[in-house]
Design an enzyme around this catalytic site. Structure first.
Site, PDB file in Angstrom:
ATOM      1  N   ASN A   1       0.747  -1.169   0.229  1.00 44.51           N
ATOM      2  CA  ASN A   1      -0.075   0.310  -0.151  1.00 44.51           C
ATOM      3  C   ASN A   1       0.441   1.452  -0.255  1.00 44.51           C
ATOM      4  OD1 ASN A   1       0.452   0.353   2.886  1.00 44.51           O
ATOM      5  ND2 ASN A   1      -1.299  -1.120   3.591  1.00 44.51           N
TER       6      ASN A   1
ATOM      7  N   GLU B   1       3.167   1.445   3.075  1.00 41.65           N
ATOM      8  CA  GLU B   1       4.463   0.127   3.501  1.00 41.65           C
ATOM      9  C   GLU B   1       5.221   1.095   1.767  1.00 41.65           C
ATOM     10  OE1 GLU B   1       1.670  -3.259   4.787  1.00 41.65           O
ATOM     11  OE2 GLU B   1       1.774  -2.914   2.096  1.00 41.65           O
TER      12      GLU B   1
ATOM     13  N   ASP C   1      -5.975  -8.242   1.372  1.00 43.49           N
ATOM     14  CA  ASP C   1      -6.111  -9.502   0.883  1.00 43.49           C
ATOM     15  C   ASP C   1      -7.064  -9.473   0.037  1.00 43.49           C
ATOM     16  OD1 ASP C   1      -4.410 -10.093   3.125  1.00 43.49           O
ATOM     17  OD2 ASP C   1      -6.400 -10.462   4.501  1.00 43.49           O
TER      18      ASP C   1
END
Length: 477
Positions: free
Chosen positions: A195, A198, A264
């Protein structure tokens, strides 16, 4: 433009990573403990959900793809609960049992929509022999179209570089949801899906889209990646590939309710789409649509083929909202195939107020789908008198269907919904008020089918009758 979903049923995907069990204890709080200044929670509902890499596997299986899951667990009740939950949704598990470690478990205690405490039961799996994991990967490589490595820094991917090399030799694409700032360990992967936070933790703060592209392309070159997908929340996602024009996709989310587990869902849809034979660009298109669906749900969620198809065709409302009884039965059957828990409640819902909204939100949290059965105008008149309903059936159903907590709305003509409930047979039947469970219409049928019946309290001071009385008094005044 006609959009055809990937042939998920022919897709085989293996997920390897840190598996965990998420436990939730719910209950009311009405007093402080005499032993310490902490609230006392009277637990009345317990839920268990697969988490971490297991949630990625669930997302893949929910699309109809063949999902295999490999990870490290203990030899304990949590491991058995995890295996059962995953088997129920058609995820094939091949866990490596480590007798010296507990299965990673996160227990959350919640009351009145607030999380009071989280208790983590875990010991890192660092130092555990990775060879059994490598053997399982090797055995599966000839029958899968993608390998997902789901890293939560709990130790299952301590040998991630060897896993990448195994897949590369077999020509299987490797997709990784990274953790931490050491991207060197992911060298040679097909695709990383960080993301924005990150990504910026590795390359530095990016003020413009151009900076994201520039630094992302350098990251690809530095770590010999085939591609990089940066998910950017409300700004959508950006796909970067060497020698190709960057692909920036705006978010498709209509309303962001909860971002839990969205990453996920993204990597699960990416892997399933690639394994079905589609291009990376197509995979990102479907993953972006799926992310737009899942952030509109409460808690960790999955996306079904029907939801994905509706989203990519711009018809996110199709398959939800107001339905006929026959349409509802089909929708419930599809939900059960996905392993979803169906909750059902009923009522007149004449003048929708805060008490109704709170009640329906609480009911929805008890499962994955909520059905609201509504008394018809004639039924309401028989129960409430000639002056009711104030709002006709169609308007009542439209308003209910617009609530975030409500998935499906259906009407019934009888005084009670017993026949309707007997035809649907929800997993959980909920009713608000002072009823005893055995007094609730349809309870016998639900119990006979192995389901549950629960009474929820309405919010004090809220009632349609009181609202009508106040309106009448105000008119007189």
């Amino acid at each position: 433009m006609k959009v055809t979903l990937p042939e998920f049923e022919r897709a085989g995907v293996m997920v390897v990573g840190d598996v965990m069990l998420d436990r939730y204890w719910y209950g009311p709080t009405s007093r402080i403990s005499p032993e310490a200044p902490v609230p006392v929670v009277k637990v009345n509902t317990i839920e268990e959900r697969p988490g971490g890499a297991a949630n990625v596997a669930m997302n893949i299986a929910s699309l109809g793809a063949n999902a295999r899951l490999v990870g490290l667990t203990g030899i304990d009740d949590a491991a058995r609960a995890l295996s059962k939950s995953l088997a129920d949704v058609n995820v094939k598990c091949d866990f490596v049992s480590v007798p010296t470690h507990p299965t990673i478990t996160k227990l959350r205690v919640l009351s009145r929509n607030q999380q009071l405490i989280r208790l983590d039961f875990e010991e890192g799996f660092e130092g555990v022999d990775p060879q059994p994991l490598h053997e399982r990967i090797n055995q599966a490589l000839s029958s899968i179209g993608a390998l997902v490595l789901s890293d939560y820094a709990k130790g299952a991917l301590a040998s991630v570089q060897q896993m990448i090399q195994l897949a590369r030799k077999a020509g299987v694409p490797v997709l990784i949801d990274p953790k931490g700032t050491d991207f060197e360990r992911y060298r040679g992967a097909t695709l990383l899906t960080p993301n924005l936070s990150e990504f910026e933790a590795v390359v530095g703060k990016c003020k413009t889209e151009e900076e994201i592209v520039e630094r992302g392309m350098k990251l690809i070159a530095d770590y010999e990646l085939s591609a990089l997908l940066v998910t950017r929340s409300e700004q959508g996602m950006s796909l970067l590939q060497p020698g190709k024009t960057p692909l920036h996709m705006p978010t498709q989310a209509q309303e962001v309710y909860d971002v839990t587990g969205a990453g996920d869902t993204v990597i699960g849809v990416l892997a399933a789409t690639l394994a079905a034979g589609n291009s990376l660009e197509e995979a990102c298109f479907f993953a972006n649509a799926a992310a737009g669906v899942v952030v509109g749900k409460l808690g960790t969620s999955t996306v079904s083929p029907i939801e994905l198809e509706n989203a990519v065709r711009g018809r996110a409302d199709t398959g939800f909202g107001v339905m006929t009884e026959e349409e509802l039965k089909l929708a419930v059957a599809a939900a059960r195939k996905r392993g979803e828990k169906v909750v059902m409640t009923n009522g007149v819902f004449d003048i929708l107020h805060a008490g109704h909204v709170s009640y329906l939100a609480n009911a929805r949290k008890l499962g994955d789908r909520l059905i609201v059965a509504v008394n018809s105008d004639a039924s309401t008149k028989r129960l409430k008198g000639d002056s009711r309903p104030v709002n006709p059936l169609e308007q009542r159903m439209i308003v209910l269907g617009a609530l975030e907590a409500v998935d499906w709305v259906v009407s019934f003509e009888e005084d009670t919904p017993q026949r309707l409930i007997a035809g649907i047979l929800p997993d959980l039947l909920v009713k608000g008020g002072d009823y005893k469970p055995e007094e609730i219409a349809g309870s016998k049928e639900v119990w006979a089918n192995g389901g549950e019946v629960l009474v929820l309290n309405f919010e004090d001071g809220c009632s349609t009758t009181n609202i009508i009385k106040k309106i009448q008094q105000d008119k007189k005044g």
